[in-house]
Write a protein that holds these residues in place. Structure first.
Motif, PDB file in Angstrom:
ATOM      1  N   VAL A  12       0.969  -1.158  -0.152  1.00  0.00           N
ATOM      2  CA  VAL A  12      -0.017   0.014   0.020  1.00  0.00           C
ATOM      3  C   VAL A  12       0.832   1.459  -0.079  1.00  0.00           C
ATOM      4  O   VAL A  12       0.769   2.333  -0.752  1.00  0.00           O
ATOM      5  CB  VAL A  12      -1.079  -0.019   1.210  1.00  0.00           C
ATOM      6  CG1 VAL A  12      -1.578   1.294   1.320  1.00  0.00           C
ATOM      7  CG2 VAL A  12      -2.123  -1.245   1.073  1.00  0.00           C
ATOM      8  N   ALA A  13       2.047   0.997   0.862  1.00  0.00           N
ATOM      9  CA  ALA A  13       2.704   2.252   0.617  1.00  0.00           C
ATOM     10  C   ALA A  13       3.502   2.507  -0.597  1.00  0.00           C
ATOM     11  O   ALA A  13       3.831   3.739  -1.342  1.00  0.00           O
ATOM     12  CB  ALA A  13       3.964   1.979   1.884  1.00  0.00           C
ATOM     13  N   ALA A  14       3.857   1.505  -1.306  1.00  0.00           N
ATOM     14  CA  ALA A  14       4.491   1.554  -2.652  1.00  0.00           C
ATOM     15  C   ALA A  14       3.269   2.298  -3.595  1.00  0.00           C
ATOM     16  O   ALA A  14       4.025   2.991  -4.506  1.00  0.00           O
ATOM     17  CB  ALA A  14       4.847   0.266  -3.078  1.00  0.00           C
ATOM     18  N   VAL A  15       2.034   1.655  -3.501  1.00  0.00           N
ATOM     19  CA  VAL A  15       1.126   2.300  -4.279  1.00  0.00           C
ATOM     20  C   VAL A  15       0.949   3.737  -3.953  1.00  0.00           C
ATOM     21  O   VAL A  15       0.820   4.791  -5.054  1.00  0.00           O
ATOM     22  CB  VAL A  15      -0.156   1.599  -4.186  1.00  0.00           C
ATOM     23  CG1 VAL A  15      -1.397   2.237  -4.823  1.00  0.00           C
ATOM     24  CG2 VAL A  15      -0.119   0.139  -4.799  1.00  0.00           C
ATOM     25  N   GLY A  16       1.016   4.209  -2.794  1.00  0.00           N
ATOM     26  CA  GLY A  16       0.895   5.523  -2.400  1.00  0.00           C
ATOM     27  C   GLY A  16       2.300   6.368  -3.058  1.00  0.00           C
ATOM     28  O   GLY A  16       1.729   7.557  -3.499  1.00  0.00           O
ATOM     29  N   CYS A  17       3.185   5.858  -2.863  1.00  0.00           N
ATOM     30  CA  CYS A  17       4.383   6.446  -3.479  1.00  0.00           C
ATOM     31  C   CYS A  17       4.175   6.763  -4.983  1.00  0.00           C
ATOM     32  O   CYS A  17       4.514   8.050  -5.353  1.00  0.00           O
ATOM     33  CB  CYS A  17       5.647   5.770  -3.385  1.00  0.00           C
ATOM     34  SG  CYS A  17       6.058   5.750  -1.355  1.00  0.00           S
ATOM     35  N   GLY A  18       3.581   5.718  -5.695  1.00  0.00           N
ATOM     36  CA  GLY A  18       3.425   5.862  -7.064  1.00  0.00           C
ATOM     37  C   GLY A  18       2.425   6.941  -7.367  1.00  0.00           C
ATOM     38  O   GLY A  18       2.392   7.722  -8.213  1.00  0.00           O
TER      39      GLY A  18
END
Length: 163
Positions: A12-18
């Motif tokens: 979820v953090a990776a998606v948020g970063c993207g």
């Protein structure tokens, strides 16, 4: 159980970063160049409105939530047996320092200074030039940091997600 929570937080953090990288990239690729084609008074007035509009609950949850989840993922990944914890920590550092902190330390003060400018004043041209040069440079750093964080977070959990 911690492995699963760490994996979910990291993804979820990776998606948020993207997503954050995409929002910021749109400013560098289209908003600022578009504003550059306007008279300075119109560009300042528009940017003042953009800066006010971005402070909405959805963006703030995305922006701040990504910092929180990245940090949580880094902490939890250190106690798991899967993935590459050093990469997850690196991803969190990239986002928190390279995007979140730069926003607070550099971009927000520039936004606040621009908010105080009267778009029709004689000082507007100089204020706009100062703003766009510094803000765009800082924004580009945030884009790179958020994109790199997304990539590193994905790589850090790649082995967990696959196996």
């Amino acid at each position: 159980m911690i492995d699963r929570i760490a994996l979910i937080a990291t993804v979820v953090a990776a998606v948020g970063c993207g997503l954050v990288a995409g929002v910021l990239l749109a400013f560098s690729l289209s908003v600022l160049p578009g504003l550059a084609s306007l008279p300075v008074s119109d560009a300042i007035a528009a940017m003042q409105r953009f800066n006010a509009a971005i402070l909405n609950p959805l963006f703030l949850v995305l922006f701040v939530g990504t910092a929180v989840l990245s940090t949580l993922a880094a902490v939890l990944s250190a106690s798991t047996s899967r993935g590459a914890p050093a990469l997850v920590v690196a991803g969190a550092v990239l986002y928190v320092l390279g995007c979140f902190a730069i926003t607070g330390v550099l971009n927000v003060p520039l936004n606040d200074a621009l908010a105080a400018v009267d778009p029709g004043s004689t000082a507007a041209v100089e204020a706009w030039q100062n703003f766009t040069e510094k803000w765009t440079r800082c924004n580009n750093i945030r884009v790179v940091a958020a994109t790199a964080a997304c990539t590193v977070l994905i790589l850090g959990q790649g082995r967990s997600a696959l196996g």
